[in-house]
Scaffold this active site. Structure first.
Site: not given
Ligand SMILES: *[C@@H]1O[C@H](CO)[C@@H](O)[C@H](O)[C@H]1NC(C)=O
Ligand SMILES: *[C@@H]1O[C@H](CO)[C@@H](O)[C@H](O)[C@H]1NC(C)=O
Ligand SMILES: *[C@@H]1O[C@H](CO)[C@@H](O)[C@H](O)[C@H]1NC(C)=O
Ligand SMILES: *[C@@H]1O[C@H](CO)[C@@H](O)[C@H](O)[C@H]1NC(C)=O
Ligand SMILES: *[C@@H]1O[C@H](CO)[C@@H](O)[C@H](O)[C@H]1NC(C)=O
Ligand SMILES: *[C@@H]1O[C@H](CO)[C@@H](O)[C@H](O)[C@H]1NC(C)=O
Ligand SMILES: *[C@@H]1O[C@H](CO)[C@@H](O)[C@H](O)[C@H]1NC(C)=O
Length: 807
Positions: A382, A497
């Site tokens: 992440e 997206t």
């Protein structure tokens, strides 16, 4: 195999061919496949078909689990095979922001069946929506952004397919109920936009609006969250004829843009009621990513020049202020000074966006960074620390990882897909093959695919977000499916997206433009937010430097940043004279052959080796480097392998100019000289800088005995020759000085400087950066001129910067 990659994680390396021919324990591609076929394949049609089918199987493994154990709840838990949905605790935003008790996995995947060319399941799923979801009158407090992109986008895409004969997925007797549902959902999101500023609240209750939501859940909206509804909401307006959605979402988007800093950057979070920014940090990843994405995609989808111009200006600013050699770093949005030592997983989408805008070279380079991360961690953490900043808390054994999870996000695969479509370079299929293998062997569990809780040990977490199927597996499938309709489609269709295909016919758009002329739309006044700088204690140190820096800006040049390239304590490689042949020299087969130099491919391993140490659990399974897998190379190269030397020069970054000029900085790369009287000296590929104000340059210091970033050993003779050609003696020069964060140091060795990037653009090996002589008067002490027209910075001559005397 072990030698093979230990070579690229260290700072010096063996001749690769030695280890390559040792041992034959190459990992099998897939357990149930014919190894001979797979390993000898050059991605033939048959091989791609196989990979495509494997991906499809993976999708149905997850889908069938969801239908059996999850539906009609939002998700299925992949390990425990239990349904998963909201828990009613309004403060548990990690869970409830996305899960609204509206079968989100179903809504998010309707159009996935179109991509998989599975009409039967498309039809079946759409009928399930009709049967189970009458409206969105639910007591669910959700995030406006997440629900726009997943649910609204999913419904709109499915509606477009279901109603459109041309694309072959129209549903018989379809009455538009998907659009009605989208309309209902859109109206329930609207109250979020009812703020003083027009910037939406981050959350809304689908039944009761904002009135029961605790204040602390409403006061911070991120830039991506506030800007992104523009795409789905504008499309909703165009399809329903109700202009309100376009009006509110465009107002929010343009207000954000109006509130940019002097250097055209946006911070990442703001208070929608007070209209102030809450931080000063800017980047391209989490919290801001889809603002940029939707500027470009909105421009394409709606034929909107204003959005295109915002994208162009943004891209320019990002290139100047955020771009480093291998990634875009997070910087202060006022000064461009970098603020964090990490990049995040979400930023991996950006190469795909660059492809969409035709910036292929930039895309290939940036994508390589994420490739290296996948090599190292078997997924993308992440947040990854690209250097070990003492001010950060991540010191210790875990310093390379700032946030350790990987929820099977799509961004890296998405970018690989875009890059394959535009380059046809087999390296991207090779990447897809690895990702597929990881899905099969490392992520797959009984009822789907499990989030990697910690990339350092591979532990799994019992969660599968809806984007695993609707984006990650969708893009992987599309990578292998050359013949997919959407891959052959040259219209203005875009992926949202959330990877939902969306389009609008141009005819339709033009008629809308006409009708908008009379709507109230033009009357909207967006409001500029105030910039509210709240730099946390963590950044005090940075802030002090910024203040110094700002003071000095009025005195023109002279800022030296502690850049990410400052790792200059590497010992010179003893094996300097080793191998230098690229396996792909003279090959037309792609594999970075033209766009990315072979040198460059290993630069990341060398530069960031300390931060790219493979976890032991992956070493144990022989998890190698995707771009170096033996079978791939056997097929695609003929030469011996190359050995990259490490370089150990120092870099320094300069930002020239007065603050107010930074925004308007101009650099042009010369393809056609525009100014007549410079034709005689300027060649193609040179740089022309009429005003140095606002220009950011990265400069390499070449001193004898070092290896430079072009992989050359710098000889004393070379330095002396250059000094002599300038008619300066190395001895006679006054002591050269260098400023390091305010401290003036003496340099011992004569140095030559070489400019490597100008405003983020790489300067090719033999190009010259020309500046206009008028700059010299303004620039004061730090810049001076040699007799031969070369420039000196801090008395060090620059080999590739010259002054054009405008006689
Ligand atoms: C795999 O395919 C190759 C080439 O088509 C064939 O010669 C071989 O017999 C096959 N092996 C198996 C185990 O099916
Ligand atoms: C892929 O799947 C299709 C349809 O099930 C099948 O006809 C084809 O033979 C498969 N191809 C490969 C290489 O397995
Ligand atoms: C979700 O919806 C079901 C009915 O479809 C309901 O029984 C359940 O209570 C809801 N869960 C929450 C947390 O609202
Ligand atoms: C679509 O699904 C519905 C409901 O399951 C079914 O009645 C209908 O026959 C299906 N249509 C087609 C073309 O398969
Ligand atoms: C726009 O509005 C004006 C005045 O209300 C009207 O005369 C004109 O016909 C309208 N144009 C269109 C394209 O509807
Ligand atoms: C350079 O590396 C050596 C050996 O690892 C170490 O002793 C020394 O402190 C380092 N110097 C700097 C400036 O980091
Ligand atoms: C600002 O300028 C002063 C002298 O002009 C210098 O000593 C100082 O190091 C500079 N600060 C920075 C951050 O460059």
């Amino acid at each position: 195999m072990f030698f093979f990659f230990s070579c690229f994680l260290g700072f010096w390396c063996f001749k690769l061919s030695v280890s390559l021919h040792v041992g034959s324990n190459v990992p099998n591609t897939f357990d149930d496949a014919n190894d001979t076929l797979l390993q000898s394949s050059s991605f033939t049609k048959e091989h791609l078909d196989f990979l495509k089918n494997e991906t499809k199987d993976l999708f149905y493994h997850a889908w069938n689990s969801y239908m059996t154990h999850g539906f009609p709840h939002d998700e299925v838990l992949p390990i425990s095979c239990q349904p998963y949905g909201p828990n009613g605790n309004i403060n548990d935003i990690n869970r409830n922001d996305v899960l609204g008790n509206f079968s989100i996995t179903l809504l998010d995947n309707l159009d996935t069946f179109v991509i998989l060319d599975d009409f039967e399941n498309f039809n079946r799923s759409i009928h399930l929506v009709k049967q189970y979801i009458k409206n969105f009158d639910l007591d669910s407090t959700i995030q406006v952004f997440e629900v726009s992109i997943r649910a609204l986008g999913g419904l709109l895409s499915a509606h477009l397919y279901a109603s459109n004969r041309k694309r072959g997925f129209q549903i018989d007797n379809y009455d538009g109920f998907l659009l009605n549902l989208a309309y209902d959902l859109g109206k329930r999101l609207l109250p979020a936009f009812n703020t003083n500023t027009g910037i939406p609240y981050p959350r809304i209750n689908l039944r009761s609006g904002i009135k029961n939501i605790p204040k602390k859940l409403l006061i911070e909206t991120c830039t991506a969250g506030a800007g992104s509804p523009i795409l789905e909401m504008t499309l909703l307006s165009k399809l329903t004829g109700d202009p309100i959605f376009e009006q509110v979402s465009k107002l929010a988007f343009l207000s954000l843009w109006e509130s940019r800093t002097d250097i055209n950057l946006l911070p990442m979070s703001l208070d929608p009621m007070k209209g102030v920014w809450l931080d000063s940090i800017s980047g391209i990843g989490a919290s801001i990513d889809s603002f940029y994405e939707y500027a470009l995609k909105g421009a394409i989808l709606f034929n909107d020049d204003e959005l295109m111009s915002i994208w162009d200006q943004s891209y320019n600013a990002l290139t100047i202020h955020l771009k480093r050699d291998w990634f875009f770093s997070n910087v202060d949005s006022n000064t461009g000074f970098y603020l964090t030592s990490w990049i995040d997983s979400l930023s991996g989408f950006f190469p795909g966006l660059q492809v969409l805008d035709g910036k292929l070279n930039d895309a290939i380079r940036l994508h390589t960074m994420y490739l290296k991360l996948w090599n190292t961690f078997g997924g993308i953490p992440e947040r990854w620390n690209y250097f070990n900043d003492e001010n950060e808390q991540f010191n210790g054994p875990d310093y390379q990882i700032a946030l350790e999870w990987y929820p099977l996000r799509p961004e890296f695969i998405e970018s690989s897909y875009y890059l394959y479509r535009s380059t046809r370079d087999p390296i991207y299929l090779q990447i897809g093959t690895r990702v597929l293998k990881d899905f099969k062997e490392r992520f797959k569990v009984r009822c789907g695919f499990a989030t990697i809780k910690d990339v350092r040990n591979g532990l799994k977490e019992d969660r599968m977000e809806s984007f695993v199927m609707s984006e990650t597996l969708k893009y992987l499938y599309l990578l292998f499916d050359d013949e997919n309709d959407i891959n052959k489609d040259n219209s203005n269709i875009i992926f949202s997206t959330e990877a939902h295909p969306l389009w609008l016919d141009n005819k339709f758009i033009n008629s809308l433009k006409e009708s908008l002329k009379n709507s109230s739309f033009d009357g909207i006044n967006y409001r500029k937010l105030q910039f509210f700088e709240t730099i946390s204690d963590k950044y005090q140190n940075v802030k002090q430097l910024q203040n110094d820096y700002k003071k000095n800006l009025t005195k023109m040049i002279g800022f030296i940043s502690t850049s990410d390239d400052n790792d200059n304590n590497k010992t010179v490689n003893k094996r300097l004279e080793e191998c230098e042949i690229s396996p792909f020299s003279g090959s037309d087969n792609g594999i970075y052959s033209n766009m990315l130099g072979w040198n460059d491919l290993f630069d990341i391993d060398l530069r960031f080796g300390e931060q790219l140490k493979q976890p032991n659990y992956l070493k144990r399974i022989g998890y190698g480097s995707i771009e170096l897998e033996k079978n791939f190379y056997d097929r695609w190269s003929s030469n011996d392998y190359y050995c990259k030397r490490d370089y150990n020069t120092d870099f320094v970054e300069y930002l020239f100019g007065k603050k107010e000029s930074i925004k308007n900085s101009q650099v042009s790369i010369i393809d056609e000289p525009e100014i007549e009287n410079i034709i005689s000296i300027l060649r193609d590929g040179d740089f022309w800088i009429p005003k140095l104000d606002g220009v950011r340059m990265k400069v390499e210091k070449l001193s004898a005995g070092r290896v430079d970033s072009e992989n050359r050993i710098i000889k004393t003779q070379m330095i002396n020759d250059f000094y002599q050609s300038l008619e300066i003696s190395t001895e006679e020069e006054e002591p050269r000085t260098r400023y390091d964060n305010g401290i003036c140091l003496l340099d011992e060795d004569p140095k030559i400087l070489k400019i490597r990037t100008v405003n983020g653009i790489k300067v090719p090996h033999d190009s010259v950066v020309w500046i206009d002589s008028s700059n010299l008067f303004e620039l004061g002490l730090l810049l001076s001129l040699t007799k031969k027209g070369y420039l000196k910075i801090n008395s060090n001559p620059v080999v590739n910067m010259m002054v054009w005397e405008n006689a």
